[in-house]
Design an enzyme around this catalytic site. Sequence first.
Site, PDB file in Angstrom:
ATOM      1  N   CYS A 252     -10.158  -5.215   0.881  1.00 58.97           N
ATOM      2  CA  CYS A 252     -11.292  -4.299   1.036  1.00 58.97           C
ATOM      3  C   CYS A 252     -12.238  -4.465  -0.158  1.00 58.97           C
ATOM      4  O   CYS A 252     -11.902  -5.123  -1.157  1.00 58.97           O
ATOM      5  CB  CYS A 252     -10.800  -2.854   1.154  1.00 58.97           C
ATOM      6  SG  CYS A 252     -10.297  -2.125  -0.416  1.00 58.97           S
TER       7      CYS A 252
ATOM      8  N   GLU B 200       0.288   5.321   0.737  1.00 57.20           N
ATOM      9  CA  GLU B 200      -0.631   6.350   1.196  1.00 57.20           C
ATOM     10  C   GLU B 200      -0.198   7.722   0.701  1.00 57.20           C
ATOM     11  O   GLU B 200       0.829   7.883   0.034  1.00 57.20           O
ATOM     12  CB  GLU B 200      -0.724   6.273   2.731  1.00 57.20           C
ATOM     13  CG  GLU B 200      -1.268   4.911   3.160  1.00 57.20           C
ATOM     14  CD  GLU B 200      -1.472   4.756   4.653  1.00 57.20           C
ATOM     15  OE1 GLU B 200      -1.001   5.615   5.428  1.00 57.20           O
ATOM     16  OE2 GLU B 200      -2.104   3.762   5.029  1.00 57.20           O
TER      17      GLU B 200
ATOM     18  N   ASN C 105       0.830  -1.204   0.000  1.00 55.01           N
ATOM     19  CA  ASN C 105       0.000   0.000   0.000  1.00 55.01           C
ATOM     20  C   ASN C 105       0.866   1.256   0.000  1.00 55.01           C
ATOM     21  O   ASN C 105       1.989   1.271   0.501  1.00 55.01           O
ATOM     22  CB  ASN C 105      -1.005   0.008   1.157  1.00 55.01           C
ATOM     23  CG  ASN C 105      -0.415  -0.187   2.530  1.00 55.01           C
ATOM     24  OD1 ASN C 105       0.605  -0.849   2.697  1.00 55.01           O
ATOM     25  ND2 ASN C 105      -1.054   0.375   3.534  1.00 55.01           N
TER      26      ASN C 105
ATOM     27  N   GLU D  90      -3.260  -4.453  -2.967  1.00 56.98           N
ATOM     28  CA  GLU D  90      -3.757  -5.343  -4.022  1.00 56.98           C
ATOM     29  C   GLU D  90      -3.827  -4.600  -5.356  1.00 56.98           C
ATOM     30  O   GLU D  90      -3.484  -5.143  -6.403  1.00 56.98           O
ATOM     31  CB  GLU D  90      -5.153  -5.882  -3.665  1.00 56.98           C
ATOM     32  CG  GLU D  90      -5.191  -6.747  -2.421  1.00 56.98           C
ATOM     33  CD  GLU D  90      -5.444  -5.949  -1.151  1.00 56.98           C
ATOM     34  OE1 GLU D  90      -4.951  -4.803  -1.049  1.00 56.98           O
ATOM     35  OE2 GLU D  90      -6.121  -6.476  -0.270  1.00 56.98           O
TER      36      GLU D  90
ATOM     37  N   CYS E 290     -10.814  -3.476  -3.553  1.00 59.66           N
ATOM     38  CA  CYS E 290      -9.828  -4.445  -4.069  1.00 59.66           C
ATOM     39  C   CYS E 290     -10.515  -5.703  -4.575  1.00 59.66           C
ATOM     40  O   CYS E 290     -10.074  -6.303  -5.558  1.00 59.66           O
ATOM     41  CB  CYS E 290      -8.806  -4.778  -2.994  1.00 59.66           C
ATOM     42  SG  CYS E 290      -7.721  -3.379  -2.655  1.00 59.66           S
TER      43      CYS E 290
ATOM     44  N   CYS F 272      -4.285   0.878  -2.267  1.00 61.48           N
ATOM     45  CA  CYS F 272      -4.178  -0.404  -1.557  1.00 61.48           C
ATOM     46  C   CYS F 272      -3.101  -1.296  -2.196  1.00 61.48           C
ATOM     47  O   CYS F 272      -2.794  -1.182  -3.386  1.00 61.48           O
ATOM     48  CB  CYS F 272      -5.499  -1.151  -1.605  1.00 61.48           C
ATOM     49  SG  CYS F 272      -6.746  -0.522  -0.492  1.00 61.48           S
TER      50      CYS F 272
END
Length: 147
Positions: free
Chosen positions: A95, A44, A42, A55, A98, A53
């Site tokens: 999530c 940010e 990930n 993935e 994803c 993310c």
Amino acid sequence: MYDRQLIEKAREAALRAYAPYSGFSVGCAIESVDGEVVTGANMENACYRLGLCAEQSTLTAAQHAFGLDKVARIAVAGGDGSGASLSGNIVCTPCGGCRQAILEAAQLSGNDVEIICANGNGDQVENHRISELIPHGFGPANLGDAA
Ligand code: THU
């Protein structure tokens, strides 16, 4: 590659996450139908909502390396990445966003992509299929009637 090896690649990748805001590092390893593996983590951003993310960043790498239509298996691990190795007790599952991104690859390939989810310590593992994580999802197959 064995599940354990793919999980370890995801745990290692998590150590290269850029997650200063959440403090939660996620790593991902994607294996192709031919056994090629790419990793990601990930990333940010100070504008929080722009964070990416693990993935999704790894699916981008997979597209470049071998194509989304060759995605076979995905390992994800999340936790505290501040130490020498990823740690934590809670299993990290993808999530909702994803899951949608993985569904794209699954429908392209026709593979019910396997998703191996681990905690930071790597000692708790859940094995899922994308059809189980996003049942009745909307994917490229649903656009068949577009003009
Ligand atoms: N995160 C992922 O990378 N993958 C997921 O499936 C769940 C959440 C990241 C996003 C954010 O950087 C941090 O974990 C906390 O939500």
